[in-house]
Design an enzyme around this catalytic site. Structure first.
Site, PDB file in Angstrom:
ATOM      1  N   CYS A 236       6.030   5.633  -0.168  1.00 37.73           N
ATOM      2  CA  CYS A 236       6.667   4.658  -1.072  1.00 37.73           C
ATOM      3  C   CYS A 236       7.833   3.966  -0.356  1.00 37.73           C
ATOM      4  O   CYS A 236       8.402   4.500   0.609  1.00 37.73           O
ATOM      5  CB  CYS A 236       7.242   5.371  -2.291  1.00 37.73           C
ATOM      6  SG  CYS A 236       6.020   6.147  -3.354  1.00 37.73           S
TER       7      CYS A 236
ATOM      8  N   GLU B  25      10.871   3.618  -1.403  1.00 41.00           N
ATOM      9  CA  GLU B  25      12.133   4.361  -1.532  1.00 41.00           C
ATOM     10  C   GLU B  25      12.290   5.404  -0.425  1.00 41.00           C
ATOM     11  O   GLU B  25      13.338   5.510   0.219  1.00 41.00           O
ATOM     12  CB  GLU B  25      12.202   5.096  -2.889  1.00 41.00           C
ATOM     13  CG  GLU B  25      12.242   4.192  -4.090  1.00 41.00           C
ATOM     14  CD  GLU B  25      10.857   3.871  -4.646  1.00 41.00           C
ATOM     15  OE1 GLU B  25       9.902   3.721  -3.862  1.00 41.00           O
ATOM     16  OE2 GLU B  25      10.740   3.768  -5.883  1.00 41.00           O
TER      17      GLU B  25
ATOM     18  N   CYS C 279       9.838  10.627  -4.769  1.00 42.65           N
ATOM     19  CA  CYS C 279      10.986   9.799  -4.366  1.00 42.65           C
ATOM     20  C   CYS C 279      12.246  10.241  -5.100  1.00 42.65           C
ATOM     21  O   CYS C 279      13.331  10.263  -4.527  1.00 42.65           O
ATOM     22  CB  CYS C 279      10.709   8.323  -4.633  1.00 42.65           C
ATOM     23  SG  CYS C 279       9.502   7.636  -3.480  1.00 42.65           S
TER      24      CYS C 279
HETATM   25  N1  THU Z   1       5.160   2.860  -4.871  1.00 43.41           N
HETATM   26  C1  THU Z   1       6.388   2.705  -4.309  1.00 43.41           C
HETATM   27  O1  THU Z   1       6.516   2.305  -3.145  1.00 43.41           O
HETATM   28  N2  THU Z   1       7.463   3.002  -5.059  1.00 43.41           N
HETATM   29  C2  THU Z   1       7.429   3.340  -6.382  1.00 43.41           C
HETATM   30  O2  THU Z   1       8.470   3.546  -6.984  1.00 43.41           O
HETATM   31  C3  THU Z   1       6.140   3.465  -7.067  1.00 43.41           C
HETATM   32  C4  THU Z   1       4.939   3.365  -6.198  1.00 43.41           C
HETATM   33  C5  THU Z   1       3.986   2.498  -4.080  1.00 43.41           C
HETATM   34  C6  THU Z   1       3.100   3.621  -3.643  1.00 43.41           C
HETATM   35  C7  THU Z   1       1.786   2.898  -3.449  1.00 43.41           C
HETATM   36  O3  THU Z   1       1.775   2.307  -2.161  1.00 43.41           O
HETATM   37  C8  THU Z   1       1.814   1.795  -4.482  1.00 43.41           C
HETATM   38  O4  THU Z   1       3.179   1.627  -4.837  1.00 43.41           O
HETATM   39  C9  THU Z   1       0.980   2.063  -5.710  1.00 43.41           C
HETATM   40  O5  THU Z   1       1.249   3.268  -6.265  1.00 43.41           O
END
Ligand code: THU
Length: 158
Positions: A73, A75, A115
């Site tokens: 993610c 974060e 996260c």
């Molecule tokens: N994702 C994030 O980067 N941060 C979040 O807070 C929620 C989800 C990403 C993970 C994945 O690459 C995509 O969003 C879909 O879940």
């Protein structure tokens, strides 16, 4: 048996234009980096920006992988970079945005469980609260500390 209750406090804004200037600058930064996310599988682009205690700003996005769990993610991508490169410097502010079809989504984007744990440890590690702005085109939520998102946490005190 005692029944206990936890009260959570967050601030809601209905327009980005009413947010402080420094946060709007960070939103711009997070949106720009969200556009560079590698997310061919979810097609969900997340951008994160932080401000460190020395005023320095950094940003990162989500990076996916064919082997799904290998992705990360925005974060965690950002906090591991920030804490790895500036281990002596606390993270004071974090701004999160997400785009779908290249457009900022209406609702605030909330961090996933993994996260949240890393964000919590960043606060604990520096002993400083991290203000978090979860931004959407129609609604933004702001919390003063990760304690709001992870009140009953696994922490150093255990
Ligand atoms: N994702 C994030 O980067 N941060 C979040 O807070 C929620 C989800 C990403 C993970 C994945 O690459 C995509 O969003 C879909 O879940």
């Amino acid at each position: 048996m005692i029944k206990k209750e936890i009260r959570l406090e967050y601030v809601e804004f209905s327009s980005i234009s009413e947010l402080p200037a420094n946060i709007q600058e960070m939103i711009h930064m997070a949106l720009e980096v969200a556009k560079k996310a590698y997310s061919p599988y979810s097609e969900f682009q997340v951008g994160a920006a932080v401000e460190l205690s020395d005023g320095q700003r950094l940003c990162a996005n989500n990076q996916e992988n064919k082997a799904y769990p290998s992705g990360i993610c925005a974060e965690r991508s950002l906090l591991f970079f920030a804490n790895g490169n500036y281990p002596e410097t606390a993270v004071k502010i974090m701004v999160l945005v997400a785009c779908s079809d290249g457009k900022l989504i209406d609702m605030p984007v909330y961090p996933c469980g993994a996260c949240r744990q890393v964000m919590m440890e960043t606060e604990e590690r520096y002993g400083e609260e991290m203000e978090i702005w979860m931004v959407g085109a129609k609604t933004t939520h702001m919390i003063q500390s990760m304690n709001v998102l992870l009140p009953l946490k696994f922490s150093f005190s255990h």
